[in-house]
Write a protein that holds these residues in place. Structure first.
Motif, PDB file in Angstrom:
ATOM      1  N   TRP A  43     -12.031 -40.306  -5.104  1.00 18.00           N
ATOM      2  CA  TRP A  43     -10.814 -39.888  -4.391  1.00 18.00           C
ATOM      3  C   TRP A  43      -9.674 -40.855  -4.719  1.00 18.00           C
ATOM      4  CZ3 TRP A  43      -9.573 -35.607  -1.672  1.00 18.00           C
ATOM      5  CH2 TRP A  43      -8.417 -35.646  -0.892  1.00 18.00           C
ATOM      6  N   ARG A  62      -4.721 -28.769  11.550  1.00 17.08           N
ATOM      7  CA  ARG A  62      -3.778 -27.731  11.119  1.00 17.08           C
ATOM      8  C   ARG A  62      -4.486 -26.555  10.469  1.00 17.08           C
ATOM      9  NH1 ARG A  62       1.527 -29.194  11.148  1.00 17.08           N
ATOM     10  NH2 ARG A  62       1.890 -27.316   9.949  1.00 17.08           N
ATOM     11  N   ASP A 104      -5.655 -23.828   8.124  1.00 18.15           N
ATOM     12  CA  ASP A 104      -5.170 -23.146   6.923  1.00 18.15           C
ATOM     13  C   ASP A 104      -3.680 -23.342   6.666  1.00 18.15           C
ATOM     14  OD1 ASP A 104      -7.346 -21.877   5.762  1.00 18.15           O
ATOM     15  OD2 ASP A 104      -7.395 -20.356   7.330  1.00 18.15           O
ATOM     16  N   CYS A 134       0.300 -24.425   6.150  1.00 15.60           N
ATOM     17  CA  CYS A 134       1.050 -25.326   5.281  1.00 15.60           C
ATOM     18  C   CYS A 134       1.167 -26.651   6.026  1.00 15.60           C
ATOM     19  CB  CYS A 134       2.436 -24.756   4.990  1.00 15.60           C
ATOM     20  SG  CYS A 134       3.502 -25.837   4.020  1.00 15.60           S
ATOM     21  N   GLY A 135       0.836 -27.696   5.349  1.00 12.99           N
ATOM     22  CA  GLY A 135       0.795 -28.990   6.035  1.00 12.99           C
ATOM     23  C   GLY A 135      -0.523 -29.671   5.759  1.00 12.99           C
ATOM     24  N   CYS A 136      -1.568 -28.859   5.535  1.00 13.52           N
ATOM     25  CA  CYS A 136      -2.813 -29.465   5.040  1.00 13.52           C
ATOM     26  C   CYS A 136      -3.675 -28.479   4.267  1.00 13.52           C
ATOM     27  CB  CYS A 136      -3.588 -30.156   6.163  1.00 13.52           C
ATOM     28  SG  CYS A 136      -4.857 -29.153   6.931  1.00 13.52           S
ATOM     29  N   ASN A 137      -3.614 -27.207   4.626  1.00 14.51           N
ATOM     30  CA  ASN A 137      -4.367 -26.208   3.860  1.00 14.51           C
ATOM     31  C   ASN A 137      -5.808 -26.649   3.633  1.00 14.51           C
ATOM     32  OD1 ASN A 137      -5.017 -23.959   2.327  1.00 14.51           O
ATOM     33  ND2 ASN A 137      -4.064 -24.741   0.465  1.00 14.51           N
ATOM     34  N   ARG A 138      -6.428 -27.094   4.701  1.00 14.17           N
ATOM     35  CA  ARG A 138      -7.849 -27.470   4.680  1.00 14.17           C
ATOM     36  C   ARG A 138      -8.177 -28.503   3.588  1.00 14.17           C
ATOM     37  NH1 ARG A 138     -11.746 -23.958   3.599  1.00 14.17           N
ATOM     38  NH2 ARG A 138     -10.587 -22.183   2.865  1.00 14.17           N
ATOM     39  N   LEU A 139      -7.400 -29.539   3.518  1.00 14.65           N
ATOM     40  CA  LEU A 139      -7.679 -30.597   2.540  1.00 14.65           C
ATOM     41  C   LEU A 139      -9.114 -31.102   2.667  1.00 14.65           C
ATOM     42  CD1 LEU A 139      -6.195 -32.610   0.443  1.00 14.65           C
ATOM     43  CD2 LEU A 139      -6.347 -34.222   2.333  1.00 14.65           C
ATOM     44  N   ARG A 141     -11.612 -28.119   1.674  1.00 17.15           N
ATOM     45  CA  ARG A 141     -11.307 -27.426   0.418  1.00 17.15           C
ATOM     46  C   ARG A 141     -11.262 -28.393  -0.763  1.00 17.15           C
ATOM     47  NH1 ARG A 141      -7.047 -25.631  -2.438  1.00 17.15           N
ATOM     48  NH2 ARG A 141      -5.681 -27.020  -1.265  1.00 17.15           N
ATOM     49  N   ILE A 142     -10.743 -29.588  -0.550  1.00 20.64           N
ATOM     50  CA  ILE A 142     -10.592 -30.550  -1.649  1.00 20.64           C
ATOM     51  C   ILE A 142     -11.579 -31.715  -1.508  1.00 20.64           C
ATOM     52  CG2 ILE A 142      -9.008 -32.088  -2.855  1.00 20.64           C
ATOM     53  CD1 ILE A 142      -8.030 -29.288  -3.115  1.00 20.64           C
ATOM     54  N   PRO A 202      -4.218 -35.529   7.024  1.00 21.61           N
ATOM     55  CA  PRO A 202      -2.797 -35.841   7.195  1.00 21.61           C
ATOM     56  C   PRO A 202      -2.339 -35.711   8.642  1.00 21.61           C
ATOM     57  CG  PRO A 202      -3.056 -33.671   6.229  1.00 21.61           C
ATOM     58  CD  PRO A 202      -4.430 -34.265   6.317  1.00 21.61           C
TER      59      PRO A 202
END
Lengths: 377, 648
Positions: free
Chosen positions: B397, B590, B592, B594-599, B602-603, B636
């Motif tokens: 990371w 948050r 899904d 905008c602001g993290c979109n499942r960081l 998902r990432i 975040p």
């Protein structure tokens, strides 16, 4: 910006939206990124590093604030100006002009710390002292010519932060961060691209409500010809200077064709021929010299007495009532002193601004840098 | 069930193939065993280490396979029976010594056990170690079942002493890692005393110096030994024919493929038509036996893994004897009857036999197939990734974030260990690792890349290397990089053990394979001593690691070493413990938006983080979360919270 201007002409077109992918394809990869930081600190996917905006991880949202806030994604600038400014004030060359002044900080100390007349520093210090704002998003010198965006709440702290930066700082990223704190009244000193980003943020109803854009109380714009890319600039400067010792830089009017780099004991001079290749790619297509999306804009002055006299003064364009009120307050408090605007100065500024707009609309490769550069402050 | 000291001669015990091999060595009176961990071979040394006893049996995890072979050879020279163990590519590492050892010959019985991995189930190659036997001119044995694994290993020592040379025993994953019943033999009571007799003439095999010179003379002698082995193999019980006197088709096979062949013939109901010659001594082939069996038929199918090793040897023998045995038709790898890459299985063998004999393979009923699919669907889809709490995820990371910030297209040269996953499954390493080869090669490649600056390459170059890999093969490459002033960042991913293969000890650990206290070779001190700049950090400190990396990327020319120390989440000292109790604050998450979109899911993708589809919020899987706390640093919204877990 060419694209944005075109956009303004075809208002029938569907509103263009996008997410990180579009941002990457249309702004970051194409060299249009200004490094303003509008897409940073909203999410963990973009970051500012040195003077660049970088993608850390991929986001797959079809629409994002990153794309919406970016000053280099399509926007109807004409419509935006009519929302923020009095129609009667709008000019083709300079945006809204409510008033035009030559001014400087009354205190000599303020001027010494600043690039030219010290007007921006004096105004931000005053705004904090008077409680017009309780947080000022400014740029500090940083290290090795890499300026740092900071938020200060003490007038004394703001007073220390004068001086032009020739490399961009991610001011809007810092503004995004400040919005998450409990600041109630925020003021920002912004370059044209940063001011545009902030204006776009104000027009995003959802995002604006969520993040509390109504707390934005003041935008002081900086005249800007272009900014330099940090890596190539420092590669050149390192040959003749110790970056850690640099206390300031300036570009006198165009006939000198020189970048002066000030150090405590000496001044190093670089031909602009050497420096202009370091101009940020994105600046070559920027059509805004005077930060048209601000409450008032400040830049270096031109005076008939010549550069040595002019360098101690600023030109100020007042664009909004808020800007006018602040300037008048500064006059009343004796923070600024004014002198008569020489005949033809506004016309010269209009011509210079128009030149930048023309250069921005020229095909790539032909656009030379204007005769002004840096971010006045 | 597994092997223990309480078991006696005559007991029938369920043993893993690797345990059976270890038992065979014990029954042969092995006194020194050395190896380097590598799947599927590791359990042999692990099993032997449980029987280690001062003065009777010494067991070690060596720094690499070459050193393991040298360690075992020394014991053989000093009169003790010894073995060395490695996986297939380990033989490549040991091969330089093996070439010379095969030339010099051995004294007390010495065997090389290699466990190959057809199909690369846990390797990044499917190298065929059998070819080394022919290349190095040493005998090769291949067990085909568990009892045989034990017996063959025991007998390999006898053979080695008879021909005075090293003998190679080759297993495969399906042999080493499967289990079967084994009847135990006696353990020898007597132990030998170690002494290297070396006061004789070069020509004296008992008392002379042990060297591969005079080369031509020794080489001829070595070839005589091979001929002797072939003669012995003619009568070996490990080679057996079963089937009709005059089969329509003869299968020649070895190792796990014997069972595939038996099953294929049985499924096709072709026992009356097909004979199977199972070979246990696969190099050199016993010519008289082959001649006899080849004479019984005209069609021959060779079933083996992976390359046509037996096939080519049999064809040579058949060509040499064509006047006596007649012209044959061969099926196998070369004609495409069987694939030349990947594992074999009963279905592949059945298809090949069916095609040759014109028998349609039995068809599964549609109901059965439907059921099969239904059951397969029940298995949850899992991606291959790092474990919860794995320090490598945190390290990659930070590497990703530092490389992206730097923006010059930097990349990671991967190496062998769990962290190789970053090269194999790009999402697991956040798309940073771009090369993966042999152990230590990441550093060697980086050293090479690091000299390309004068050709315009300005991409930052990072080599990653685990602690065990560091000792194994990275040191010479790192020394090269320092000496050549290559511009690289070398990151030692020090997770305090040979984690991937099961926490075997290595020179950085203070106990050895037998559990005795051992001196530690410190990675940081060693790197400093060769002149590299060394920084030590904690990979769980994400921001600090990232900033260090960016600083090193901007820094002076040369080798910069960053040692990221954090024990593996499955290490004995950490497993089952949690430093933090993790929790997601639903109000802050948050999801899904905008602001993290499942960081996080998902990432970052730690398996300890779940996505709650109903709530549309992230969630901690408390069962598997290792409590490392790293995910709190990536959220975040600061929705993932750490709470210090109570010490138990």
């Amino acid at each position: 910006m060419r694209e944005t201007e075109r956009k303004a002409d075809s208002s029938e077109e569907e509103k263009v939206q996008g997410g990180q992918r579009e941002l990457e394809e249309r702004v970051l990869r194409t060299g249009f990124c200004t490094g303003c930081g509008a897409c940073v600190n909203l999410c963990p996917y973009q970051a500012s590093y040195r003077d660049r905006t970088v993608i850390l991880h991929h986001c797959d949202l079809a629409q994002g604030r990153c794309f919406a806030f970016c000053p280099r994604t399509p926007a109807d600038l004409t419509d935006m100006k009519s929302r923020f400014y009095d129609e009667a004030d709008l000019t083709h060359e300079l945006g809204a002009v409510k008033g035009f002044f030559i001014a400087r900080a009354a205190q000599e100390g303020n001027r010494r710390r600043s690039q030219h007349g010290g007007v921006v520093t004096a105004l931000m210090t005053l705004a904090l002292r008077e409680g017009l704002i309780d947080a000022a998003v400014l740029t500090e010198k940083g290290e090795e010519l890499l300026p740092r965006a900071v938020t200060v709440s003490e007038p004394e702290a703001a007073a220390q932060l004068g001086g032009s930066r020739f490399v961009v700082s991610p001011t809007v990223a810092e503004f995004n961060r400040a919005l998450r704190t409990d600041c109630r009244r925020i003021g920002v000193v912004a370059t044209p691209c940063q001011a545009l980003a902030i204006a776009k943020m104000r027009l995003q109803p959802l995002a604006a409500a969520e993040s509390g854009m109504d707390r934005l109380k003041l935008v002081v714009g900086l005249f800007c010809g272009w900014a330099l890319s940090w890596r190539p600039l420092t590669d050149i400067l390192r040959e003749k200077t110790d970056l850690a010792a640099v206390i300031g830089m300036d570009i006198p009017p165009s006939r000198y064709h020189t970048l002066e780099v000030y150090m405590p004991e000496e001044t190093a001079r670089f031909s602009l021929d050497e420096i202009t290749p370091c101009v940020r790619e994105s600046c070559r297509s920027c059509a805004d010299m005077t930060a048209e999306f601000s409450d008032l804009s400040v830049g270096s002055a031109r005076l008939p007495e010549g550069w040595e006299a002019a360098r101690l003064w600023n030109q100020v364009i007042v664009r909004t009532k808020r800007g006018r009120d602040l300037l008048e307050l500064a006059r009343r408090r004796g923070v600024l002193e004014f002198r008569e605007v020489p005949a033809g100065n506004l016309e010269k500024l209009k011509a210079a601004s128009l030149n930048k707009k023309k250069a921005a609309n020229r095909p790539q490769g032909q656009s030379g840098a204007g005769d002004r550069m840096g971010q006045a402050g | 069930m597994s092997m223990d000291r309480g078991q006696r001669e005559g007991d029938e015990v369920l043993l893993m193939g690797n345990e059976a091999i270890a038992r065979g060595a014990l029954e042969a009176g092995v006194q020194v065993a050395a190896g380097y961990p590598g799947t599927p071979s590791s359990e042999i040394i692990e099993t032997l280490s449980r029987f280690a006893e001062t003065g009777k049996l010494y067991v070690e995890w060596s720094t690499n396979e070459k050193v393991a072979m040298e360690t075992a050879a020394a014991a053989s020279f000093a009169g003790l029976r010894s073995l060395c163990v490695m996986k297939q590519n380990g033989v490549n590492v040991a091969s330089d010594f093996l070439l010379h050892l095969a030339g010099s010959g051995t004294r007390a019985g010495m065997i090389l056990i290699t466990c190959d991995d057809p199909g690369a189930l846990s390797s990044v190659n499917e190298g065929e170690s059998r070819h080394f036997a022919r290349l190095m001119e040493i005998p090769l044995l291949e067990p085909a079942d568990f009892q045989e694994a034990k017996e063959m290993t025991r007998w390999a020592f006898t053979l080695s002493e008879e021909i005075r040379n090293i003998v190679m025993v080759r297993s495969v994953t399906r042999m080493s890692h499967a289990s079967g019943n084994v009847i135990l033999g006696a353990l020898p009571p007597a132990v030998r005393k170690a002494e290297f007799l070396c006061d004789g003439a070069v020509s004296d095999p008992e008392r002379g110096p042990v060297i591969s010179a005079p080369v031509i003379e020794k080489h001829r002698l070595q070839q005589e030994k091979i001929r002797k082995a072939a003669a012995i193999f003619e009568k070996s019980p490990f080679n057996a024919y079963s089937g009709p006197e005059r089969p329509e088709l003869l299968i020649i096979t070895s190792s796990a493929c014997r069972l595939y062949s038996l099953e294929a013939v049985s499924l096709l109901d072709a026992e009356d038509r097909v004979g199977i010659l199972k070979l246990g001594t696969t190099w050199p082939l016993p010519p008289a036996l082959l001649k006899r069996v080849l004479s019984t038929t005209e069609k021959i199918l060779i079933v083996e893994e992976v390359l046509p090793f037996l096939e080519e040897q049999v064809k040579i023998l058949a060509a040499e004897q064509v006047r006596e045995i007649g012209v044959k038709t061969f099926y196998g790898k070369n004609d495409g009857a069987l694939p030349m890459a990947g594992e074999l299985n009963p279905d592949l063998a059945m298809a090949a036999v069916g095609r040759i004999l014109g028998i349609d393979p039995p068809v599964l009923s549609s109901a059965y197939r439907k059921k099969l699919r239904a059951f397969a669907g029940l298995a949850p889809r899992r991606e291959q990734t790092f474990c919860p709490g794995c320090p490598h995820r945190a390290s990659y990371w930070s590497i990703r974030e530092a490389l992206q910030r730097d923006g010059r297209g930097g990349f990671v040269c991967g190496d062998i260990g769990c962290y190789a996953m970053a090269s194999l499954f790009p999402a697991a390493g956040f798309y940073t690792a771009k090369t993966l080869h042999a152990m230590g090669s990441g550093t060697g490649l980086a050293s090479g890349f690091g000299k390309l600056g004068s050709f315009g390459m300005d991409q930052p170059i990072i080599a990653v290397c685990g602690d065990s890999t560091f000792y194994h093969a990275a040191i010479p490459a790192l020394i090269n990089a320092v000496h050549q002033n290559a511009n690289i960042i070398f990151i030692a991913l020090d997770n305090n053990g040979t984690a991937m293969t099961g926490f075997q000890s290595h020179p950085g650990i203070d106990i050895n394979a037998m559990g005795d206290a051992s001196p530690v070779v410190d990675i940081a001190a060693l790197c400093g001593a060769i002149g590299a700049k060394v920084v030590v950090g904690d990979p769980f400190a994400l921001q600090e690691t990232r900033e260090t990396l960016n600083r090193l990327m901007e820094g002076q020319q040369g080798v910069k070493v960053l040692i990221l120390k954090q024990s593996c989440a499955l290490s004995p000292e950490k497993k089952g413990t949690k430093r933090y109790l993790m929790q997601v604050d639903d109000a802050l998450c948050r999801g899904d938006a905008c602001g993290c979109n499942r960081l996080c899911t998902r990432i970052f993708r730690c398996p300890g983080l779940l996505w709650n589809r109903e709530k549309k919020k992230a969630q901690i899987d408390e069962v598997i979360c290792a409590g490392c706390g790293v995910c709190a640093g990536i959220c975040p919204a600061e929705a993932i919270r750490c709470e210090e877990a109570a010490k138990s």
